[in-house]
Write a protein that holds these residues in place. Structure first.
Motif, PDB file in Angstrom:
ATOM      1  N   THR A  91       2.481   2.045  -3.413  1.00 15.21           N
ATOM      2  CA  THR A  91       1.942   2.248  -4.440  1.00 15.21           C
ATOM      3  C   THR A  91       1.126   3.572  -4.391  1.00 15.21           C
ATOM      4  O   THR A  91       0.306   3.883  -4.951  1.00 15.21           O
ATOM      5  CB  THR A  91       0.668   1.069  -4.699  1.00 15.21           C
TER       6      THR A  91
ATOM      7  N   GLN B 197      -0.442   4.859  -1.747  1.00 12.96           N
ATOM      8  CA  GLN B 197      -1.795   4.876  -0.925  1.00 12.96           C
ATOM      9  C   GLN B 197      -1.602   5.928   0.106  1.00 12.96           C
ATOM     10  O   GLN B 197      -0.626   6.023   0.710  1.00 12.96           O
ATOM     11  CB  GLN B 197      -2.353   3.793  -0.374  1.00 12.96           C
TER      12      GLN B 197
ATOM     13  N   LEU C 148       0.933  -1.284  -0.052  1.00 16.51           N
ATOM     14  CA  LEU C 148       0.246   0.002   0.094  1.00 16.51           C
ATOM     15  C   LEU C 148       0.843   1.141   0.002  1.00 16.51           C
ATOM     16  O   LEU C 148       0.679   2.375  -0.845  1.00 16.51           O
ATOM     17  CB  LEU C 148      -0.816  -0.064   1.175  1.00 16.51           C
TER      18      LEU C 148
ATOM     19  N   LEU D  78      -4.346  -0.484  -7.627  1.00 10.43           N
ATOM     20  CA  LEU D  78      -3.238   0.122  -6.910  1.00 10.43           C
ATOM     21  C   LEU D  78      -2.117   0.724  -7.952  1.00 10.43           C
ATOM     22  O   LEU D  78      -1.630   1.893  -7.794  1.00 10.43           O
ATOM     23  CB  LEU D  78      -2.752  -0.738  -6.042  1.00 10.43           C
TER      24      LEU D  78
END
Length: 366
Positions: free
Chosen positions: A101, A103, A98, A210
């Motif tokens: 990518t 986030q 996460l 993602l």
């Protein structure tokens, strides 16, 4: 280079040890004996409340400003206690995917708070069994993911698929309850829970993607680097627990009117185990420190070398622990066999030995 822990890291280490003693000290650690999920969800929430899940993340990602050393400290303590909560698959692998990518902290917050269990397969590349294709009103996912850690308990999966048209890797974050998803739970060699996932024209929205292409490959590679270092720490923690239990056993078990630990032959074997443990710990630190350097082939070769060295030494400790315990070492009443099975499972993650041997061998062919 100063390899000692900072005062804050020592506090974290003490916190992990106290938590393990309170929650795992008096009960048998056998994940296969746990009901349904294979781990205690209330314990997972307590772990989240202690801040472990964000201890290795920077503040901009919702963490506490820590890094690889904090993760190492937690995983080593968890390994020693044979904790079966999804630390490697969720705290390390899924969280790092996460972060890498891009986030936001808000996106990661439910995972760090223990409200959402997100798991990712422990592989450094897409297996190619999942395909993302164009569907009626968007993209659809089809195929199988044969081994998703904690797949039955997860609220969301991070999956690597191949885009049917472009052939590039696509990283997808998908709810476990999405349409067309079926899962079949089972236990792995160590008794930890996993599930085989099947997807049949499962709709995937753009928000659930993602990363694509090189960004997806890079995120997987970096997440695998962090997971390998964490794996080394867990293995060292398990080996430390096996060593301690074996030493205690040799002091208590008596034959011919004296503790068997007084026999010179057994003392030599314990000394050999101690040397292997210290070597494994040094390699664990090497793997953790590698994460502070630049990403790329050199870092991956260092991590592969450390992983090979740690597993060979900790498996040796595991075999010796069972033999020195005699028949007791194979019973469920003692956590010796469970520890060895977990080490064998860790040895199979990320493709087992062959890809890591190839990485190290490539160093000498250059």
């Amino acid at each position: 280079m100063d390899l000692s822990l900072t005062p804050e890291q020592k506090l974290l280490q003490d916190s992990v040890a106290r938590f393990a003693a309170e929650h795992y000290g008096k009960r048998k650690r056998s994940p296969s004996a746990d009901p349904s999920d294979g781990f205690d969800r209330e314990t997972w929430r307590e772990i989240a409340a202690l801040g472990w899940l964000g201890a290795g993340l920077e503040e901009r990602n919702g963490g506490f400003g820590g890094g690889p050393v904090e993760t190492m400290v937690i995983m080593e303590g968890a390994g020693k206690a044979l904790m079966s909560e999804p630390l490697l698959a969720t705290m390390v692998m899924a969280t790092r995917l996460l972060v890498e990518t891009g986030q936001s902290a808000d996106d990661i917050a439910p995972l760090l708070a223990g409200d959402e269990i997100i798991t990712a397969a422990l592989a450094d590349r897409a297996t190619g069994t999942l395909t993302l294709a164009r569907g009626g009103q968007g993209a659809v996912l089809s195929g199988r993911e044969p081994l998703m850690p904690y797949g039955d308990a997860a609220d969301r999966f991070i999956l690597a698929a191949k885009a049917e048209e472009a052939g590039e890797t696509v990283l997808i974050s998908l709810p476990a309850q999405a349409s067309g998803v079926s899962r079949k739970g089972f236990r792995t060699l160590d008794g930890w829970p996993a599930a085989a996932l099947a997807f049949e024209n499962t709709p995937v929205s753009e928000d659930e993607i993602l990363a694509r292409g090189q960004a997806a490959d890079r995120a997987q590679s970096i997440a695998a680097d962090h997971a390998i270092a964490a794996l080394c720490a867990e293995a060292v923690g398990i080996a430390q627990g096996l060593f301690d239990r074996t030493l205690d056993y040799l002091k208590q078990r008596e034959q011919f009117g004296q503790p068997i630990g007084r026999f010179q032959a057994l003392q030599h074997r314990m000394a050999d185990m101690f040397i292997a443990l210290e070597e494994a710990r040094s390699l664990m630190i090497m793997a953790t420190m590698a994460l502070t350097g630049p990403e790329g082939d050199s870092r991956q070769r260092t991590l592969s070398a450390a992983r090979l060295g740690v597993l060979s030494r900790t498996l040796h400790i595991g075999r010796e622990a069972i033999q020195l315990h005699g028949g007791m070492g194979m019973t469920e009443e003692l956590p010796v066999g469970a520890g060895f099975r977990r080490l064998k499972t860790l040895d199979l993650i990320f493709g087992g030995e062959p890809p890591h041997l190839e990485r190290v061998a490539a160093t000498y062919r250059q």
